[in-house]
Design an enzyme around this catalytic site. Structure first.
Site, PDB file in Angstrom:
ATOM      1  N   ILE A  14       3.676   1.633   8.640  1.00 52.53           N
ATOM      2  CA  ILE A  14       4.451   0.470   8.176  1.00 52.53           C
ATOM      3  C   ILE A  14       5.289   0.866   6.962  1.00 52.53           C
ATOM      4  CG2 ILE A  14       4.394  -1.923   7.354  1.00 52.53           C
ATOM      5  CD1 ILE A  14       1.798  -2.337   8.838  1.00 52.53           C
ATOM      6  N   GLY A  15       4.689   1.633   6.027  1.00 52.70           N
ATOM      7  CA  GLY A  15       5.418   2.028   4.817  1.00 52.70           C
ATOM      8  C   GLY A  15       6.717   2.755   5.143  1.00 52.70           C
ATOM      9  N   HIS A 176      -4.885 -14.914   9.292  1.00 52.17           N
ATOM     10  CA  HIS A 176      -4.341 -13.930  10.226  1.00 52.17           C
ATOM     11  C   HIS A 176      -5.518 -13.351  11.001  1.00 52.17           C
ATOM     12  CE1 HIS A 176      -1.744 -10.919  11.870  1.00 52.17           C
ATOM     13  NE2 HIS A 176      -2.438  -9.932  11.351  1.00 52.17           N
TER      14      HIS A 176
HETATM   15  P1  A3D Z   1      -1.311   3.778   8.151  1.00 50.74           P
HETATM   16  O1  A3D Z   1      -0.212   4.384   8.949  1.00 50.74           O
HETATM   17  O2  A3D Z   1      -2.687   4.319   8.311  1.00 50.74           O
HETATM   18  O3  A3D Z   1      -0.878   3.848   6.599  1.00 50.74           O
HETATM   19  C1  A3D Z   1      -1.724   3.519   5.560  1.00 50.74           C
HETATM   20  C2  A3D Z   1      -1.413   4.454   4.416  1.00 50.74           C
HETATM   21  O4  A3D Z   1      -2.181   4.043   3.280  1.00 50.74           O
HETATM   22  C3  A3D Z   1      -1.773   5.934   4.696  1.00 50.74           C
HETATM   23  O5  A3D Z   1      -0.612   6.742   4.539  1.00 50.74           O
HETATM   24  C4  A3D Z   1      -2.827   6.253   3.638  1.00 50.74           C
HETATM   25  O6  A3D Z   1      -2.730   7.579   3.129  1.00 50.74           O
HETATM   26  C5  A3D Z   1      -2.487   5.235   2.562  1.00 50.74           C
HETATM   27  N1  A3D Z   1      -3.588   4.984   1.630  1.00 50.74           N
HETATM   28  C6  A3D Z   1      -4.916   4.942   1.869  1.00 50.74           C
HETATM   29  N2  A3D Z   1      -5.582   4.677   0.732  1.00 50.74           N
HETATM   30  C7  A3D Z   1      -4.647   4.544  -0.245  1.00 50.74           C
HETATM   31  C8  A3D Z   1      -4.702   4.274  -1.638  1.00 50.74           C
HETATM   32  N3  A3D Z   1      -5.864   4.079  -2.249  1.00 50.74           N
HETATM   33  N4  A3D Z   1      -3.543   4.205  -2.322  1.00 50.74           N
HETATM   34  C9  A3D Z   1      -2.357   4.399  -1.702  1.00 50.74           C
HETATM   35  N5  A3D Z   1      -2.235   4.669  -0.396  1.00 50.74           N
HETATM   36  C10 A3D Z   1      -3.370   4.741   0.318  1.00 50.74           C
HETATM   37  O7  A3D Z   1      -1.428   2.201   8.434  1.00 50.74           O
HETATM   38  P2  A3D Z   1      -0.257   1.179   8.800  1.00 50.74           P
HETATM   39  O8  A3D Z   1       0.910   1.445   7.929  1.00 50.74           O
HETATM   40  O9  A3D Z   1      -0.088   1.134  10.268  1.00 50.74           O
HETATM   41  O10 A3D Z   1      -0.985  -0.191   8.380  1.00 50.74           O
HETATM   42  C11 A3D Z   1      -1.265  -0.472   7.024  1.00 50.74           C
HETATM   43  C12 A3D Z   1      -2.138  -1.720   6.877  1.00 50.74           C
HETATM   44  O11 A3D Z   1      -1.441  -2.851   7.407  1.00 50.74           O
HETATM   45  C13 A3D Z   1      -3.470  -1.685   7.632  1.00 50.74           C
HETATM   46  O12 A3D Z   1      -4.488  -2.251   6.828  1.00 50.74           O
HETATM   47  C14 A3D Z   1      -3.227  -2.567   8.840  1.00 50.74           C
HETATM   48  O13 A3D Z   1      -4.408  -3.130   9.359  1.00 50.74           O
HETATM   49  C15 A3D Z   1      -2.322  -3.600   8.237  1.00 50.74           C
HETATM   50  N6  A3D Z   1      -1.522  -4.389   9.180  1.00 50.74           N
HETATM   51  C16 A3D Z   1      -1.387  -5.712   8.913  1.00 50.74           C
HETATM   52  C17 A3D Z   1      -0.638  -6.518   9.749  1.00 50.74           C
HETATM   53  C18 A3D Z   1      -0.490  -7.969   9.442  1.00 50.74           C
HETATM   54  O14 A3D Z   1       0.175  -8.677  10.161  1.00 50.74           O
HETATM   55  C19 A3D Z   1      -1.142  -8.532   8.284  1.00 50.74           C
HETATM   56  C20 A3D Z   1      -0.011  -5.968  10.868  1.00 50.74           C
HETATM   57  C21 A3D Z   1      -0.164  -4.612  11.112  1.00 50.74           C
HETATM   58  C22 A3D Z   1      -0.936  -3.810  10.253  1.00 50.74           C
END
Ligand code: A3D
Length: 319
Positions: A14-15, A176
């Protein structure tokens, strides 16, 4: 006028997509922060090399030091772990609480005037932990879920009725998770409410019911297909819409996880409700009258959020 600064805490799926969209929309300079060394720097460099092709001037920088998010105007938080197949959002709780505490500290130290959007799951509990940890006013800390959930609802409805997604409005109340409440009476095609469209024969009641269920399980459907992570394009676009409404003081009316102080009979919790998002963050919570079924469904959704927050408090009291 100086460019705005957008800090993206978490440079995962997502980032990275957030950084791409923030650049393409010229929202401001972007700092991608992550604990993984090299990942935010690599993504930032790749995206910076895209900027001449797409023609935007925003700078993109990767960082492993919170000092780099100093004075950010907007912080979007995705740090933590995402769901794997068979894992519930609640399983994420223990790990992501600790992550929210460290991110909250980073925000408190470096950008206490920012508008903060949390995406990390389980969303309604994590935004609560993040707000407590960063100490920013509750109107400046929100959770993104409703824009995504209602976009999923809109997509399914538009697809079924073979009309433009632009003409479908929908919103979703509550937490959610699978207890969210897609608001059938308040969702429309060109202003015509869904119950009316059932009467007009545009959609059958059975099909509508199945779309409501599919919306509630929209995240899990994608997790099941991807097998290695969760949805990221639509979640990123949804958070960018919220950031844009804040930065440009658009006052969009969007469903967000907002801190409630009595509205909908809820006090001291983050729950998904429609809000006006402008330069002051959450400027107003839109409180609509619910019928009996809607109230019952919302109450059960609120109970599940309460359960999650109680679990967070217990974990925090032990650590
Ligand atoms: P992902 O691609 O795993 O990215 C998460 C990033 O967080 C990784 O690059 C990690 O290295 C980093 N990270 C872990 N710990 C730390 C820390 N302490 N400080 C800084 N960075 C850290 O995941 P994603 O981008 O696919 O998803 C991120 C989050 O969004 C997850 O918790 C998902 O469950 C959530 N999400 C929420 C929704 C909603 O609609 C609310 C939808 C989709 C995903």
């Amino acid at each position: 006028m100086a460019r705005k600064k957008i800090a993206l805490v978490g440079a995962g799926n997502i980032g990275g997509t957030l950084a791409l969209l923030a650049g393409m929309k010229d929202l401001g300079d972007v700092v991608l922060f992550d604990i993984a060394e090299g990942v935010p720097q690599g993504k930032a460099l790749d995206l910076a090399q895209l900027s001449p092709v797409e023609g935007f001037d925003a700078s993109l920088k990767g960082a492993n030091d919170y000092a780099e998010i100093k004075d950010a105007d907007v912080v979007i938080v995705t740090a933590g772990i995402a769901r794997k197949p068979g894992m519930s959002r609640d399983d994420l709780l223990g790990i992501n609480i600790k992550v929210m505490q460290s991110v909250g500290e980073g925000i408190k130290q470096n950008c206490p005037n920012a508008f903060v959007i949390c995406i990390t799951n389980p969303l309604d509990a994590m935004v609560w932990v993040l707000q407590q940890a960063c100490g920013l006013p509750t109107n400046k800390v929100v959770g993104m879920a409703g824009v995504l959930d209602s976009a999923r609802f809109r997509h399914f409805l538009a697809d079924e009725m073979n009309v433009s997604v632009e003409d479908v409005t929908a919103f979703v109340l509550g937490g959610h998770g699978d207890t969210m409440v897609p608001m059938v009476r308040h969702s429309t095609v060109a202003g015509i409410a869904l119950p009316e469209l059932v009467k007009m024969g545009w959609i059958s009641q059975d099909k509508l019911d199945s779309i409501v269920e599919r919306t509630k399980n929209g995240g899990a459907e994608i997790v099941g297909l991807l097998k290695t992570g969760s949805a990221f394009y639509a979640p990123a676009a949804s958070a960018i819409l919220m950031a844009e409404s804040y930065l440009k003081d658009k006052r969009r009316v969007l469903p967000c996880a907002a801190y409630l102080e009595g509205q909908y009979g809820v006090d001291g919790l983050y729950v998904g409700v429609p809000v006006v998002l402008g330069a002051n963050g959450v400027e107003r919570v839109v409180e609509i009258e619910l019928d009996k079924t809607e109230s019952t469904l919302l109450a059960s959704s609120v109970e599940s959020v309460k359960g999650l927050v109680a679990a967070c408090k217990e974990i925090q009291s032990k650590s």
